[in-house]
Design a protein around this motif. Structure first.
Motif, PDB file in Angstrom:
ATOM      1  N   UNK A  38       4.256  10.675 -88.721  1.00  0.00           N
ATOM      2  CA  UNK A  38       5.234  11.754 -88.502  1.00  0.00           C
ATOM      3  C   UNK A  38       5.030  12.894 -89.499  1.00  0.00           C
ATOM      4  N   UNK A  39       4.743  12.544 -90.744  1.00  0.00           N
ATOM      5  CA  UNK A  39       4.520  13.571 -91.767  1.00  0.00           C
ATOM      6  C   UNK A  39       3.318  14.443 -91.406  1.00  0.00           C
ATOM      7  N   UNK A  40       2.233  13.808 -90.961  1.00  0.00           N
ATOM      8  CA  UNK A  40       1.025  14.548 -90.576  1.00  0.00           C
ATOM      9  C   UNK A  40       1.318  15.481 -89.402  1.00  0.00           C
ATOM     10  N   UNK A  41       2.008  14.962 -88.380  1.00  0.00           N
ATOM     11  CA  UNK A  41       2.282  15.761 -87.180  1.00  0.00           C
ATOM     12  C   UNK A  41       3.239  16.902 -87.489  1.00  0.00           C
ATOM     13  N   UNK A  42       4.311  16.610 -88.217  1.00  0.00           N
ATOM     14  CA  UNK A  42       5.303  17.648 -88.542  1.00  0.00           C
ATOM     15  C   UNK A  42       4.704  18.737 -89.422  1.00  0.00           C
ATOM     16  N   UNK A  43       3.815  18.327 -90.343  1.00  0.00           N
ATOM     17  CA  UNK A  43       3.159  19.322 -91.197  1.00  0.00           C
ATOM     18  C   UNK A  43       2.233  20.215 -90.370  1.00  0.00           C
ATOM     19  N   UNK A  44       1.529  19.621 -89.417  1.00  0.00           N
ATOM     20  CA  UNK A  44       0.637  20.388 -88.557  1.00  0.00           C
ATOM     21  C   UNK A  44       1.427  21.377 -87.698  1.00  0.00           C
ATOM     22  N   UNK A  45       2.607  20.952 -87.237  1.00  0.00           N
ATOM     23  CA  UNK A  45       3.438  21.817 -86.403  1.00  0.00           C
ATOM     24  C   UNK A  45       4.224  22.842 -87.216  1.00  0.00           C
ATOM     25  N   UNK A  55      -7.235  11.920 -95.907  1.00  0.00           N
ATOM     26  CA  UNK A  55      -7.820  10.894 -95.052  1.00  0.00           C
ATOM     27  C   UNK A  55      -6.896  10.575 -93.886  1.00  0.00           C
ATOM     28  N   UNK A  56      -5.604  10.421 -94.151  1.00  0.00           N
ATOM     29  CA  UNK A  56      -4.643  10.133 -93.093  1.00  0.00           C
ATOM     30  C   UNK A  56      -4.571  11.283 -92.084  1.00  0.00           C
ATOM     31  N   UNK A  57      -4.593  12.510 -92.599  1.00  0.00           N
ATOM     32  CA  UNK A  57      -4.556  13.678 -91.726  1.00  0.00           C
ATOM     33  C   UNK A  57      -5.780  13.721 -90.819  1.00  0.00           C
ATOM     34  N   UNK A  58      -6.941  13.453 -91.385  1.00  0.00           N
ATOM     35  CA  UNK A  58      -8.174  13.470 -90.609  1.00  0.00           C
ATOM     36  C   UNK A  58      -8.178  12.370 -89.546  1.00  0.00           C
ATOM     37  N   UNK A  59      -7.716  11.180 -89.929  1.00  0.00           N
ATOM     38  CA  UNK A  59      -7.699  10.060 -88.983  1.00  0.00           C
ATOM     39  C   UNK A  59      -6.756  10.349 -87.815  1.00  0.00           C
ATOM     40  N   UNK A  60      -5.573  10.870 -88.108  1.00  0.00           N
ATOM     41  CA  UNK A  60      -4.583  11.109 -87.065  1.00  0.00           C
ATOM     42  C   UNK A  60      -4.984  12.270 -86.167  1.00  0.00           C
ATOM     43  N   UNK A  61      -5.307  13.406 -86.772  1.00  0.00           N
ATOM     44  CA  UNK A  61      -5.513  14.638 -85.991  1.00  0.00           C
ATOM     45  C   UNK A  61      -6.920  14.784 -85.428  1.00  0.00           C
ATOM     46  N   UNK A  62      -7.912  14.282 -86.137  1.00  0.00           N
ATOM     47  CA  UNK A  62      -9.294  14.514 -85.715  1.00  0.00           C
ATOM     48  C   UNK A  62      -9.903  13.347 -84.947  1.00  0.00           C
ATOM     49  N   UNK A  63      -9.377  12.148 -85.133  1.00  0.00           N
ATOM     50  CA  UNK A  63      -9.994  10.979 -84.506  1.00  0.00           C
ATOM     51  C   UNK A  63      -9.072  10.340 -83.463  1.00  0.00           C
ATOM     52  N   UNK A  64      -7.886   9.913 -83.891  1.00  0.00           N
ATOM     53  CA  UNK A  64      -7.045   9.117 -82.995  1.00  0.00           C
ATOM     54  C   UNK A  64      -6.296   9.945 -81.962  1.00  0.00           C
ATOM     55  N   UNK A  65      -5.775  11.110 -82.336  1.00  0.00           N
ATOM     56  CA  UNK A  65      -4.988  11.900 -81.392  1.00  0.00           C
ATOM     57  C   UNK A  65      -5.819  12.412 -80.217  1.00  0.00           C
ATOM     58  N   UNK A  66      -6.985  13.043 -80.439  1.00  0.00           N
ATOM     59  CA  UNK A  66      -7.769  13.478 -79.271  1.00  0.00           C
ATOM     60  C   UNK A  66      -8.211  12.319 -78.395  1.00  0.00           C
ATOM     61  N   UNK A  67      -8.497  11.189 -79.026  1.00  0.00           N
ATOM     62  CA  UNK A  67      -8.923  10.023 -78.248  1.00  0.00           C
ATOM     63  C   UNK A  67      -7.780   9.498 -77.380  1.00  0.00           C
TER      64      UNK A  67
END
Length: 337
Positions: A38-45, A55-67
């Motif tokens: 939630x922190x990663x997504x809310x910060x991005x928005x 690392x958490x930001x990269x994993x969530x936004x660059x790897x797992x979310x597009x997949x």
């Protein structure tokens, strides 16, 4: 009370894929908790200034979310196309690849790997040959300026056989140490290299196809009655079948060109949806969209968590789909007779 049920049903269809996508952001070899995601997504928005580890930001936004997003789109496209084809062909064994789009796309991808070995050209060739395969099936199936369902199926069978042979020919010509493994892995189906570029490229035809099927879903009920009955009701069969086949082809070809060949989704998901909401395509198509999206996201999570190396999606969907389809048949029939 009826309005409440419809509202709950609609909310469930929308919430299901969203929940599955969110859960997929938590799962993996580097597990994350919900607060971090939630922190990663809310910060991005831009909702909050608090940020998480790089690392958490990269994993969530660059790897797992597009997949996860691509998996939901692919699953929804294949399931909705399968449901539409089962309705128009009045055949429970029909899937989204009945008119040869998967073998056609497979040949296009294999040819692009052989000639260019470029990801963008693979998308272009896979999509183009998938659409070409359906066009050839439709052309073969046209008899006396009409398109009987059985002739379309026969046309799809012929085209699928030809393109399957061409895939084998490309494999025979391919370099066994470099090109052949890439072709084989692509044909097994995977979302391992999913990116936002894939969503941008393939998302447009998939969304256009899905919206087309949603727009004419109530007319699929008329087509499922048979050609004579549909004509008696004043339906322009050629136009309606053309729109339906074009929409389903766009959705399926868009899905296959970025995910590879993933079987069984367009076959079993419509059956599951039909057991929940019946044969009315006004409900069946959106239900298939939602369940198909959830299903492929879940299977993709299993593929990357189950073992140290990812299992191709085509293998998993077949392993899960075949016995589950037998279960559905037994449940529907109340046992073998």
């Amino acid at each position: 009370m009826e309005k409440i049920k419809k509202s709950v049903f609609l909310i469930s269809l929308i919430a299901g894929p969203i929940i599955c996508i969110f859960l997929s952001l938590l799962l993996g070899r580097y597990p994350l908790d919900a607060a971090t995601v939630f922190t990663v997504i809310f910060h991005k928005l831009g909702i909050t200034s608090a940020s998480s580890a790089d690392m958490a930001t990269s994993i969530v936004l660059d790897i797992r979310l597009p997949r996860a997003l691509l998996g939901a789109l692919v699953g929804a496209s294949l399931a909705a196309s399968g449901a539409a084809f089962q309705g128009v062909f009045r055949n429970p064994l029909v899937s989204s690849s009945i008119l040869g789009v998967s073998p056609g796309a497979g040949f296009g991808a294999a040819l692009a790997i052989l000639l260019f070995n470029n990801s963008f050209m693979i998308y272009v060739f896979a999509f183009g040959f998938g659409v070409l395969a359906v066009f050839l099936s439709y052309f073969i199936g046209r008899t006396y300026n009409t398109t009987p369902a059985v002739m379309l199926v026969l046309g799809g069978t012929i085209v699928s056989s030809v393109f399957s042979a061409l895939i084998s020919l490309v494999k025979y010509w391919a370099d066994p140490y470099d090109q052949l493994p890439k072709i084989t892995f692509w044909l097994m189906g995977s979302l391992a290299s999913a990116s936002y570029k894939d969503i941008m490229i393939a998302g447009a035809p998939m969304l256009v196809g899905i919206f087309g099927l949603m727009a004419i879903r109530w007319r699929i009920n008329i087509l499922s009655m048979g050609d004579k009955e549909a004509k008696a009701l004043g339906v322009n069969l050629g136009l309606l079948k053309g729109i339906l086949i074009s929409s389903a082809t766009l959705a399926t070809a868009g899905a296959v060109c970025v995910s590879g060949v993933i079987g069984w989704v367009g076959l079993i998901i419509p059956h599951i949806s039909r057991m929940l909401v019946g044969n009315d395509n006004r409900l069946l198509i959106p239900t298939s969209l939602s369940i198909g999206a959830c299903y492929l996201v879940i299977v993709d999570n299993v593929s990357r968590i189950l073992t140290g190396s990812e299992i191709p999606l085509g293998i998993l969907t077949a392993i899960i789909g075949a016995p589950f389809f037998v279960y559905l048949l037994k449940r529907k029939a109340g046992g073998w007779t």
